[in-house]
Motif scaffolding. Structure first.
Motif, mmCIF file in Angstrom:
data_model
loop_
_atom_site.group_PDB
_atom_site.id
_atom_site.type_symbol
_atom_site.label_atom_id
_atom_site.label_comp_id
_atom_site.label_asym_id
_atom_site.label_seq_id
_atom_site.Cartn_x
_atom_site.Cartn_y
_atom_site.Cartn_z
ATOM 1 N N GLU A 107 0.825 -1.204 0.000
ATOM 2 C CA GLU A 107 0.000 0.000 0.000
ATOM 3 C C GLU A 107 0.864 1.261 0.000
ATOM 4 N N SER A 108 1.957 1.240 0.749
ATOM 5 C CA SER A 108 2.778 2.444 0.938
ATOM 6 C C SER A 108 3.825 2.648 -0.142
ATOM 7 N N VAL A 133 -5.472 -7.184 -1.121
ATOM 8 C CA VAL A 133 -4.805 -5.886 -1.261
ATOM 9 C C VAL A 133 -4.221 -5.754 -2.664
ATOM 10 N N ALA A 134 -3.604 -6.832 -3.172
ATOM 11 C CA ALA A 134 -3.048 -6.801 -4.531
ATOM 12 C C ALA A 134 -4.143 -6.580 -5.567
ATOM 13 N N CYS A 135 -5.312 -7.179 -5.352
ATOM 14 C CA CYS A 135 -6.449 -6.959 -6.253
ATOM 15 C C CYS A 135 -6.877 -5.501 -6.250
ATOM 16 N N TYR A 140 -3.772 -8.661 -11.626
ATOM 17 C CA TYR A 140 -4.404 -9.941 -11.952
ATOM 18 C C TYR A 140 -3.862 -10.951 -10.944
ATOM 19 N N VAL A 141 -4.677 -11.369 -10.001
ATOM 20 C CA VAL A 141 -4.183 -12.150 -8.863
ATOM 21 C C VAL A 141 -4.627 -13.608 -8.955
ATOM 22 N N LEU A 194 5.704 -12.578 -7.374
ATOM 23 C CA LEU A 194 5.416 -13.744 -6.542
ATOM 24 C C LEU A 194 5.395 -13.249 -5.095
ATOM 25 N N LEU A 195 4.256 -13.386 -4.430
ATOM 26 C CA LEU A 195 4.086 -12.888 -3.073
ATOM 27 C C LEU A 195 4.015 -14.046 -2.089
ATOM 28 N N ALA A 196 4.635 -13.858 -0.933
ATOM 29 C CA ALA A 196 4.617 -14.885 0.111
ATOM 30 C C ALA A 196 4.753 -14.207 1.462
ATOM 31 N N SER A 197 3.947 -14.628 2.420
ATOM 32 C CA SER A 197 4.052 -14.068 3.771
ATOM 33 C C SER A 197 3.890 -15.171 4.807
ATOM 34 N N ASP A 198 4.817 -15.179 5.747
ATOM 35 C CA ASP A 198 4.834 -16.169 6.831
ATOM 36 C C ASP A 198 4.646 -17.595 6.318
ATOM 37 N N VAL A 199 5.323 -17.899 5.228
ATOM 38 C CA VAL A 199 5.290 -19.263 4.700
ATOM 39 C C VAL A 199 6.385 -20.122 5.325
#
Length: 268
Positions: A107-108, A133-135, A140-141, A194-199
């Motif tokens: 966002e920022s 958020v990406a959408c 295109y998510v 390519l997004l990844a969080s706490d994986v």
């Protein structure tokens, strides 16, 4: 197939762990160019025009609401209220700190990482907050996770995007390291982000996770990975990432012990 490689800085893990146990307010720093660690204390903010990661705090984007459902959380990102249904049945059905950090950073930093009309794949999407958020940011998510998580993931993404003027997101099953070329043939699927969080946490699928990241990170793909670092295995995984990709620590969130990294394929 990824072979086990000797990390380029094997003695640094203990330095980082030692630093965390000190009573002083000391946070390990990473050299943003080669991702090496040092046990120096970090300043509260990064110096102007330096390559040091910015030091941030996860903002309270959670919105207190009176709700009949104890398992729904309300957030606000990019001017939109997002309602997330959580579940205690699966790790992937809870909003973890890495998702908050990555959502806040996207966002920022829209000029640095412009997602509008970009193809974005999220692995281990969990509740779907980052994908939502990406959408909203115009991407295109494709949000992916294990089969048992997909029902709640689909519900959250559909609920929060159905009445918005945006690209329709897709939800798909993805088991790390399994059937990648069959389900996502490289000749057809190419993602800008390519997004990844706490994986990365205490589980046995770290090698398949790394193989999945390598598979989807093609030339031109940017991997953004945010993670709360809890165990020594988390730092070992970080070292493997740094040994394979061009890696930069974009930001650190010391209060939550979250780090946000950018990784791209090394050119031959």
């Amino acid at each position: 197939m990824i072979s086990a490689q000797q990390p380029p800085f094997p003695n640094k893990i203990q330095e980082v762990m030692d630093c965390q146990t000190e009573e002083e307010n000391c946070e390990e720093q990473y050299d943003s160019e080669n991702c090496t660690c040092s046990s120096k204390c970090a300043s509260s903010t990064a110096e102007p025009n330096s390559d040091s990661p910015v030091i941030l705090k996860i903002l309270q984007n959670w919105v207190p609401r009176v709700s009949h459902y104890f398992d729904k959380e309300h957030y606000t990102y990019v001017g939109h209220q997002i309602v997330i249904q959580e579940s205690i049945e699966h790790f992937g059905a809870v909003v973890w700190p890495g998702a908050l950090a990555l959502s806040q950073y996207l966002e920022s930093n829209q000029e640095q990482f412009n997602l509008k009309d970009k193809k974005v794949l999220e692995i281990g999407a969990g509740t779907g907050l980052v994908s939502i958020v990406a959408c909203i940011l115009g991407a295109y998510v494709t949000a992916t996770d294990l089969p048992e998580v997909l029902e709640n993931l689909s519900y959250n993404i559909s609920r929060n995007t159905q009445n918005m003027n945006m690209h329709k997101p897709e939800v798909r099953k993805l088991v790390w390291g399994e059937g990648l070329n069959e389900d996502f043939p490289a000749s057809t699927y190419h993602y800008d982000f390519l997004l990844a969080s706490d994986v990365v946490y205490h589980h046995t699928a770290l090698d398949p996770l790394l193989a999945t990241m390598v598979y989807f990170c093609k030339p031109g793909t940017v991997l953004l990975w945010a993670n709360k670092f809890r165990f020594s295995t988390d730092y070992e995984f970080l070292e493997k990432i740094c040994s394979i990709f061009n890696t930069t620590i974009l930001a650190e969130f010391p209060e939550s012990n979250v780090k946000l990294l950018k990784a791209t394929v090394r050119e031959n």
